[in-house]
Design a protein around this motif. Structure first.
Motif, PDB file in Angstrom:
ATOM      1  N   PRO A  18       0.859  -1.162  -0.041  1.00 36.67           N
ATOM      2  CA  PRO A  18      -0.127   0.132  -0.114  1.00 36.67           C
ATOM      3  C   PRO A  18       0.921   1.380  -0.029  1.00 36.67           C
ATOM      4  O   PRO A  18       1.939   1.215   0.701  1.00 36.67           O
ATOM      5  N   ARG A  19       0.294   2.231  -0.476  1.00 34.91           N
ATOM      6  CA  ARG A  19       1.059   3.511  -0.747  1.00 34.91           C
ATOM      7  C   ARG A  19       0.173   4.679  -0.004  1.00 34.91           C
ATOM      8  O   ARG A  19      -1.025   4.546   0.292  1.00 34.91           O
ATOM      9  N   ARG A  20       0.836   5.665   0.198  1.00 34.16           N
ATOM     10  CA  ARG A  20       0.290   6.910   1.165  1.00 34.16           C
ATOM     11  C   ARG A  20       0.897   7.981   0.485  1.00 34.16           C
ATOM     12  O   ARG A  20       2.269   8.136   0.066  1.00 34.16           O
ATOM     13  N   TRP A  79      -2.262   9.187  -2.912  1.00 34.03           N
ATOM     14  CA  TRP A  79      -2.686   7.559  -2.786  1.00 34.03           C
ATOM     15  C   TRP A  79      -3.366   7.502  -1.178  1.00 34.03           C
ATOM     16  O   TRP A  79      -3.088   8.232  -0.315  1.00 34.03           O
ATOM     17  N   ASP A 105       1.088  11.606  -2.132  1.00 32.95           N
ATOM     18  CA  ASP A 105       0.760  11.772  -3.692  1.00 32.95           C
ATOM     19  C   ASP A 105      -0.600  11.402  -4.394  1.00 32.95           C
ATOM     20  O   ASP A 105      -0.665  11.016  -5.293  1.00 32.95           O
ATOM     21  N   THR A 127      -2.836  -0.275  -5.897  1.00 37.56           N
ATOM     22  CA  THR A 127      -1.723  -1.260  -5.715  1.00 37.56           C
ATOM     23  C   THR A 127      -2.670  -2.461  -4.622  1.00 37.56           C
ATOM     24  O   THR A 127      -3.530  -2.354  -3.796  1.00 37.56           O
ATOM     25  N   SER A 177      -4.263  -0.296  -1.734  1.00 38.95           N
ATOM     26  CA  SER A 177      -4.430   1.341  -1.775  1.00 38.95           C
ATOM     27  C   SER A 177      -5.044   1.870  -3.024  1.00 38.95           C
ATOM     28  O   SER A 177      -4.857   1.067  -4.109  1.00 38.95           O
ATOM     29  N   LEU A 178      -5.351   3.089  -2.976  1.00 44.41           N
ATOM     30  CA  LEU A 178      -6.156   3.470  -4.280  1.00 44.41           C
ATOM     31  C   LEU A 178      -5.749   5.001  -4.635  1.00 44.41           C
ATOM     32  O   LEU A 178      -5.632   5.644  -3.321  1.00 44.41           O
ATOM     33  N   ARG A 179      -5.463   5.355  -5.757  1.00 47.43           N
ATOM     34  CA  ARG A 179      -5.457   6.800  -6.068  1.00 47.43           C
ATOM     35  C   ARG A 179      -6.373   7.046  -7.138  1.00 47.43           C
ATOM     36  O   ARG A 179      -6.280   6.450  -8.349  1.00 47.43           O
ATOM     37  N   GLU A 224      -6.210   4.347  -9.971  1.00 46.82           N
ATOM     38  CA  GLU A 224      -5.120   3.273  -9.830  1.00 46.82           C
ATOM     39  C   GLU A 224      -5.198   2.536  -8.419  1.00 46.82           C
ATOM     40  O   GLU A 224      -5.429   3.064  -7.503  1.00 46.82           O
TER      41      GLU A 224
END
Length: 324
Positions: free
Chosen positions: A54-56, A60, A58, A143, A132-134, A141
């Motif tokens: 997972p991203r955070r 995300w 920017d 992940t 994670s979602l953007r 997008e």
């Protein structure tokens, strides 16, 4: 369409050039579902899936934040409120914007479960902490980091990297179970903002799950198979609680990488699906002379309430029309 799409996707497009986006999960990746995610990401620019933690930052958003941070839910809703204002020239009602936000989260995320089941006969095991979602104006997008998967006995990974079930019906039960374990904390987080009860929220989730895979089936050139398999997946009598049971009976994953939401049942078979999905996928039977699945709509289980901002912009198959 407005909050949702009730028709399958367009004819698959040609592969993008080498300079275009390339998903991280490749067909020969050991990550469960990677081959399916790679294939879908190659057919559309609207949804991109990376096999990664997972991203955070920017833009995300870790999906686990939805269960722990009310402001994260409001951030997603604000995105749809802005889009609604730009499209309709007037603000959406707050609960309508929240409904759009819920649909536009569940629709792509449910494909992380349903697409590997459809293409590979594998059901990834995912918790909120694995996704994670953007959201951007032109694409969603994701992940994804599956912790494992469930498969059939003839799968090459059977007996080593995955848990097996005896047949296709058992695997479909595992898919309902996996989705039913993932979705409850998301629905609970959106409930105060949507001002809707559990039964309606599960109807909205049912629509998102069905429309997501039907859209992907269209992109893959298999809308008829998607219709048939979704209809079997949600056939009346398959759920343990049914749409009228109110609160879901399954245990949500929350934000961590806990045990699966439902363990195998007695004798090694799958436990009943824990979530009260609305029975039936809503597809009307095709006429004998009709061979094009895109020529028919489905009856949705829920109303997106877009009529509150634009009475002329009704979703295809809206229950306010089909049940009148």
């Amino acid at each position: 369409m407005t909050a949702s799409s009730t028709r399958p996707g367009p004819t698959p497009c040609a592969p993008r050039s080498a300079g275009a986006y390339a998903p991280t999960g490749t067909p020969d990746s050991p990550v469960p579902g990677a081959a399916s995610y790679h294939r879908l990401s190659g057919l559309t620019t609207a949804l991109r899936v990376r096999c990664a933690p997972p991203r955070r930052g920017d833009g995300w958003l870790p999906a686990a934040d939805l269960a722990t941070r009310p402001e994260a839910v409001r951030e997603l809703i604000a995105h749809d409120a802005r889009r609604g204002l730009a499209r309709y020239g007037q603000p959406l009602r707050p609960d309508v914007a929240a409904g759009f936000g819920l649909h536009r989260f569940v629709w792509p995320v449910s494909l992380l479960f349903t697409l590997p089941w459809f293409l590979e006969r594998r059901v990834p095991l995912l918790a909120l902490g694995d996704v994670s979602l953007r959201r951007r104006s032109e694409a969603v997008e994701l992940t994804v980091r599956p912790s494992g998967f469930v498969c059939l006995p003839d799968d090459p990974a059977a007996g080593s990297a995955a848990r097996t079930v005896p047949d296709g019906d058992a695997l479909a039960a595992e898919l309902r179970c996996a989705l039913g374990g993932f979705l409850p904390p998301v629905l609970a987080a959106f409930r105060p903002e949507t001002r809707r009860g559990p039964r309606v929220l599960w109807a909205m989730a049912t629509d998102a799950v069905v429309e997501g895979l039907w859209y992907a089936g269209g992109l893959l050139g298999e809308p008829d198979r998607a219709r048939a398999e979704l209809s079997a997946l949600l056939a009346p009598g398959e759920e343990s609680g049914g749409a009228g049971s109110g609160e879901p009976s399954g245990r949500g994953h929350g934000g961590g990488r806990d045990e699966p939401a439902c363990a195998p049942g007695a004798g090694g078979g799958p436990a009943p699906a824990p979530a009260p999905f609305t029975p039936g996928a809503g597809f009307a039977p095709l006429a004998p002379a009709c061979t094009d699945a895109s020529s028919t709509d489905r009856s949705r289980a829920s109303c997106c309430l877009v009529y509150t901002v634009d009475p002329e912009d009704m979703c295809g198959g809206c229950p306010r029309v089909t049940r009148s």
